[in-house]
Write an enzyme that holds these catalytic residues in place. Structure first.
Site, PDB file in Angstrom:
ATOM      1  N   SER A  18     -15.281  30.569  16.213  1.00 57.93           N
ATOM      2  CA  SER A  18     -14.605  29.682  15.407  1.00 57.93           C
ATOM      3  C   SER A  18     -15.406  28.321  15.671  1.00 57.93           C
ATOM      4  O   SER A  18     -16.463  28.245  15.206  1.00 57.93           O
ATOM      5  CB  SER A  18     -13.252  29.353  16.025  1.00 57.93           C
ATOM      6  OG  SER A  18     -12.320  28.886  14.889  1.00 57.93           O
ATOM      7  N   HIS A  50      -7.579  36.136  13.353  1.00 58.98           N
ATOM      8  CA  HIS A  50      -8.456  35.246  13.847  1.00 58.98           C
ATOM      9  C   HIS A  50      -9.001  35.576  15.358  1.00 58.98           C
ATOM     10  O   HIS A  50     -10.073  35.240  15.604  1.00 58.98           O
ATOM     11  CB  HIS A  50      -8.020  33.681  13.855  1.00 58.98           C
ATOM     12  CG  HIS A  50      -9.017  32.782  13.813  1.00 58.98           C
ATOM     13  ND1 HIS A  50      -9.980  32.540  13.050  1.00 58.98           N
ATOM     14  CD2 HIS A  50      -9.062  31.768  14.926  1.00 58.98           C
ATOM     15  CE1 HIS A  50     -10.883  31.466  13.584  1.00 58.98           C
ATOM     16  NE2 HIS A  50     -10.204  31.106  14.644  1.00 58.98           N
TER      17      HIS A  50
END
Length: 253
Positions: A90, A225
């Protein structure tokens, strides 16, 4: 296994001299601890993880809220005397990319491989509205809505909310004030990891191709995610294979 600090910036897992080195960069709001724990399941890798100020063992230190300052600090402390690969998830993927560009500018040893995870190519325009200006509880709620992964007890304790919001806000300010500037592609092999159920699409992951000179590899895993929390064993086997193969190819070259 007790992690060892190689500097205040890097926390090392179990020392494994002679094994391929991997440096992990955490996601927004993350710390080194989650990635140092991977060392137990990566016996063929000498792993360390970046510990950003304002969290974990550096909780009392001032946070950093700008990419340029963050990259300069990391590069200054980065151990580059031996071959190494890097992994960033990320926000950590974006930091890894900018750190590598700064290493090239300063003539330092580049990583043998970049493994970027759960993040669109740096040149991709962001469409989500900024959150770093929100009040603490709203900030935490919005980040959890977008990506998940935040323990529910954070919202139940005001002191914990304030502590987490402090470094989460700084990380999102780094992200939301970042401006990509074109430079020549990096001459570093690149692998992209992503979760099949993440909001980041295939095209956004494959757009990393424009940032390196060679062909990239894109690998999808079940999950969202934070797919590596949902399927840790599978992901770490794949990561270890990438790091080992890269090191073996470079030794044979």
């Amino acid at each position: 296994m007790k992690p060892r600090a190689t500097s205040r910036w890097f926390i090392r897992g179990q020392a494994r001299p002679g094994r391929p080195k991997l440096v992990c960069f955490p996601h927004g709001g993350g710390s080194a601890a989650e990635f140092v724990r991977w060392s137990r399941r990566l016996p063929d890798v000498d792993l360390s993880a970046v510990q950003l100020p304002g969290r974990g063992s550096r909780l009392s230190e001032p946070v950093l809220s700008g990419m340029a300052e963050l990259v300069a600090e990391v590069v200054d402390a980065m151990p580059t005397t031996e071959p190494y690969s890097v992994f960033g998830h990320s926000l950590g993927a974006l930091v890894v990319y900018e750190v590598t560009r700064e290493l090239r500018r300063t003539g330092r040893r580049l990583p043998e491989r970049l493994v970027v995870s759960g993040f669109p190519a740096p040149s991709t325009r962001r469409s989500e509205p900024p959150v770093h200006h929100l009040p603490d509880s709203e900030l935490i709620g919005e980040v959890d809505r977008r990506h998940g992964g935040l323990p529910p007890e954070i919202a139940a304790h005001p002191e914990l909310t304030a502590m987490v919001a402090r470094y989460l806000r700084a990380d999102y300010q780094v992200l939301e004030t970042y401006e990509w500037r074109p430079e020549p592609p990096l001459p570093v092999p690149l692998t992209v990891f992503g979760g099949r159920d993440d909001a980041i699409g295939e095209a956004e992951l494959r757009a990393w191709q424009e940032h390196v000179t060679g062909a990239i590899t894109v690998r999808h895993f079940p999950g969202g995610h934070f797919y590596f929390r949902e399927h840790e064993a599978v992901v770490l086997r794949a990561l270890a294979a990438v790091v080992r193969t890269t090191a073996a190819v470079n030794r044979a070259a």
